[in-house]
Design an enzyme around this catalytic site. Structure first.
Site, PDB file in Angstrom:
ATOM      1  N   GLU A 113       0.890  -1.138   0.139  1.00  0.00           N
ATOM      2  CA  GLU A 113       0.078   0.151   0.022  1.00  0.00           C
ATOM      3  C   GLU A 113       0.967   1.309   0.025  1.00  0.00           C
ATOM      4  OE1 GLU A 113      -4.267  -0.982   2.118  1.00  0.00           O
ATOM      5  OE2 GLU A 113      -2.455  -1.183   3.297  1.00  0.00           O
ATOM      6  N   GLU A 133      -3.441  -9.335   3.923  1.00  0.00           N
ATOM      7  CA  GLU A 133      -4.121  -9.148   5.133  1.00  0.00           C
ATOM      8  C   GLU A 133      -5.162 -10.317   5.501  1.00  0.00           C
ATOM      9  OE1 GLU A 133      -2.594  -5.008   4.045  1.00  0.00           O
ATOM     10  OE2 GLU A 133      -3.383  -6.826   2.760  1.00  0.00           O
TER      11      GLU A 133
END
Length: 259
Positions: A113, A133
């Site tokens: 990210e 995640e």
């Protein structure tokens, strides 16, 4: 060129109009905790405040970009989110100066990210991206679900987000996510070459190009990130999210409960 400065976790170095920002937490594979996030935010502030710095490079020390969020710190209640600025003080920040990610080794979870929040990516051939995640009972709310489908085909992004599978740099380059592939250990030198090619041009022109692209895409990203938060907040606050972090810290498989 100037000497590197900054906190032990984050170092900055000026190289002829380019600010190199280096995450340096080898004991945690450059994972980001609260203190590191605040130090990164301060480095970005320095980049933005100075007219003589035309390009920034974000990288990691010791052959690793970043393993993302420090899950051990998260399990203890520490957060790598800077209010109003997102993960690592970067992912929800409107950065006006061109920013290049120089990626070696792993850029996982929040590491991907952070790279997605940069304007360009240079990566070593053996580097690996990944939104992992889901393995830990959480989701990538700091750009993974919004920016990844805009950088690569939606169906490929969806597969990566739902499986948590790794994305090798060579494949990322084929998909258009990575601007330049290098040999291992050469991501930063190549990023510096790219940065200096940008910095060689007129400052007002550089600023105008970045501003137009920001106003066309970044504000839309901001709206999308804000909208996704309604769905993300219950996941991050769930028992499964805490269980995922504990399982990681305890080096065991998680026991999901769906709540």
């Amino acid at each position: 060129m100037t000497e590197a400065t900054g906190t032990p976790a984050v170092r900055t170095e000026e190289r002829d109009g380019v600010l190199v920002i280096t995450i340096d937490r080898p004991q945690a594979r450059n994972a980001v905790d609260g203190a590191t996030a605040r130090a990164l935010a301060a480095a970005i502030d320095e980049l933005e405040a100075r007219d003589d710095l035309l390009v920034g490079i974000l990288t990691g020390a010791n052959g690793v970009f970043s393993a993302g969020m420090d899950l051990k710190a998260f399990a203890k209640g520490d957060t790598p989110i800077v209010e109003g600025r997102g993960f690592a003080g970067i992912t929800r920040t409107d950065i006006k100066t061109p920013l290049i990610a120089a990626v070696e080794g792993y850029a996982l979870g929040g590491g991907t990210e952070m790279a997605l929040a940069c304007d360009m990516i240079v990566a070593a051939r053996d580097a690996t991206f990944g939104q992992t995640e889901v393995h830990y009972g959480i989701v990538p709310p700091e750009g993974g679900m919004v920016r990844l489908p805009e950088r690569i085909p939606r169906n490929i992004a969806l597969e990566l987000l739902l499986t948590g599978d790794p994305l090798p740099a060579a494949r990322a380059e084929q998909l258009g996510l990575v601007n330049h592939l290098t040999e291992p250990g050469e991501a930063l030198p190549q990023a510096l070459k790219l940065a200096h090619r940008v910095a060689h041009n007129a400052p007002l022109a550089i600023a105008a190009v970045k501003r137009v692209l920001n106003e066309r895409t970044a504000f839309r990203d901001t709206d999308a990130l804000r909208e996704q938060d309604h769905f993300v907040a219950p996941v991050l606050a769930s028992q499964d999210a805490r269980e995922g972090a504990r399982a990681f810290a305890e080096k065991r498989s998680p026991h999901w409960q769906g709540r």
